[in-house]
Design an enzyme around this catalytic site. Sequence first.
Site, PDB file in Angstrom:
ATOM      1  CG  HIS A 124      -1.909   0.982   1.360  1.00  0.00           C
ATOM      2  ND1 HIS A 124      -1.655   2.286   1.707  1.00  0.00           N
ATOM      3  CD2 HIS A 124      -3.243   0.902   1.155  1.00  0.00           C
ATOM      4  CE1 HIS A 124      -2.796   2.957   1.711  1.00  0.00           C
ATOM      5  NE2 HIS A 124      -3.769   2.152   1.388  1.00  0.00           N
ATOM      6  CG  ASP A 201       0.526  -2.195   6.098  1.00  0.00           C
ATOM      7  OD1 ASP A 201      -0.443  -2.348   6.863  1.00  0.00           O
ATOM      8  OD2 ASP A 201       0.419  -1.709   4.951  1.00  0.00           O
ATOM      9  CD  GLN A 204      -6.906  -4.465   4.118  1.00  0.00           C
ATOM     10  OE1 GLN A 204      -7.847  -5.183   4.489  1.00  0.00           O
ATOM     11  NE2 GLN A 204      -7.084  -3.236   3.703  1.00  0.00           N
ATOM     12  CE  LYS A 227      -7.152   0.133   6.127  1.00  0.00           C
ATOM     13  NZ  LYS A 227      -7.886   0.514   4.925  1.00  0.00           N
ATOM     14  CB  CYS A 369      -3.405   3.137  -1.752  1.00  0.00           C
ATOM     15  SG  CYS A 369      -4.597   4.417  -1.455  1.00  0.00           S
TER      16      CYS A 369
HETATM   17  N1  PMP Z   1      -1.820  -0.655   4.537  1.00  0.00           N
HETATM   18  C1  PMP Z   1      -2.797  -1.388   3.989  1.00  0.00           C
HETATM   19  C2  PMP Z   1      -2.502  -2.792   3.553  1.00  0.00           C
HETATM   20  C3  PMP Z   1      -4.069  -0.836   3.843  1.00  0.00           C
HETATM   21  O1  PMP Z   1      -5.050  -1.560   3.295  1.00  0.00           O
HETATM   22  C4  PMP Z   1      -4.306   0.494   4.284  1.00  0.00           C
HETATM   23  C5  PMP Z   1      -5.661   1.148   4.143  1.00  0.00           C
HETATM   24  N2  PMP Z   1      -6.279   0.959   2.908  1.00  0.00           N
HETATM   25  C6  PMP Z   1      -3.259   1.204   4.858  1.00  0.00           C
HETATM   26  C7  PMP Z   1      -2.035   0.591   4.972  1.00  0.00           C
HETATM   27  C8  PMP Z   1      -3.417   2.625   5.332  1.00  0.00           C
HETATM   28  O2  PMP Z   1      -4.240   2.701   6.421  1.00  0.00           O
HETATM   29  P1  PMP Z   1      -4.716   4.138   6.979  1.00  0.00           P
HETATM   30  O3  PMP Z   1      -5.253   4.872   5.785  1.00  0.00           O
HETATM   31  O4  PMP Z   1      -5.769   3.796   7.975  1.00  0.00           O
HETATM   32  O5  PMP Z   1      -3.532   4.795   7.571  1.00  0.00           O
END
Ligand code: PMP
Length: 415
Positions: A124, A201, A204, A227, A369
């Site tokens: 991401h 990270d 998910q 999430k 993203c």
């Molecule tokens: N990493 C992953 C794998 C994600 O899916 C997301 C959110 N789509 C993020 C990071 C970023 O999370 P946040 O926007 O809550 O900071």
Amino acid sequence: FSQEKSQSIRAQFPILEQSVNNEPLIYFDNAATSQTPHSVVEALADYYHHDNANIHRGVHTLAEQATRAYEGSRQYIADFIGAKDPSEVIFTSGTTDGINFLARGLVEDQLETDDIILTTPLEHHSNLVPWQELCQRKGAKLEYMPLNEDFQVNLSMLKKRNTENIRAIVIQHVSNVLGVEQPIQALSEWARDHDILLIVDGAQAIPHQAINVNDLGVDAYCFSGHKAYGPTGIGVCYLNERHHQQARPVQYGGEMIHFVGDYESNYKDSPWKFEAGTPPIAQAIALQTALEYINQTGVEAIAQHEAALTQQLYQGLQKIDGIELYQSPAIIARNPHGIISFNFTTIHPHDAASAYDMEGIAVRAGHHCAQVLMRKLDVAATLRASVGMYNTAAEVEQFLLVTKKIKEFFDYVSI
Ligand code: PMP
């Protein structure tokens, strides 16, 4: 879940009861943000109705209540993720915030010219751009690890490489586009043997499976509350205790100091030295409530339920002509984490997402993203359906019916 259990779960999420475009809402955008149960909304309201006060400094009753609840949540989260000590749980505003903190506060000072940070093309942007920026600034290199055909890191190739300049591995636990789970534990053994930091990270992973940061052997692990059935504006950065001395705060000010002199100051211990200013107190407290709800429902039961829905979605889409799927059956079998990425071969994903919305179905269209991955898949954008604990087999059936309908409609208008 049994029908009864499913109904009792759905009853906790009043947002799901509404109609969108005159159709019952089917919320399949859980990988972007999950919905919050009653108890979480109540926890937020309760805090503002009864306990609202600034934490740590006050000696009055409300300040003590708020502090106890905030620190209590930290303890609960530490237990939830298997941390050894609550000091390893740093509250952030989300995954992005946590990763930016780690880039500047943990890795920056250890990174020298020509050093290497390893990552994957699946990341991401929030676990990629901070590292690109850091590498550019420090004259270090960002390198993509080799992958197997199922998009997991190819460990045997990785293990053959020279490890001399590698400072850190920054990697997602589960992909937000393909649902692929990376072999974090195996990576951590290799990383530890070579004195390489492992930063994960977990955005998910947290809402879909049991996480134990100790078993995983990671140095740091970030996730977002929104999430995991919690509020927005709150997240967690787990930082292993062995890094607490060396890691540097990236924000300075109130709350994080021990003593302030005229020209220099010293700071509290972890986690407080990393939490400058008034934190999102209500959200931190309500995050505990969200994780309690996951525990109460049963992490394993949620994972099984979502795995069944993932298979149903995938197999249903496989049977529809003109659908391109980006995950192989083997990937789905091994990673049934509730995420399906696909396209109609003849319909732009944004048009398709609007058509789904007309039928009350929320799915996401775009690059998610993950533009590096999109280029690897050779697409500009995909559709993504992602499920959570409250979704049902009947909703999947309806989604598949609507998918066929959209296909037929666009086939008809393009004749
Ligand atoms: N990493 C992953 C794998 C994600 O899916 C997301 C959110 N789509 C993020 C990071 C970023 O999370 P946040 O926007 O809550 O900071």
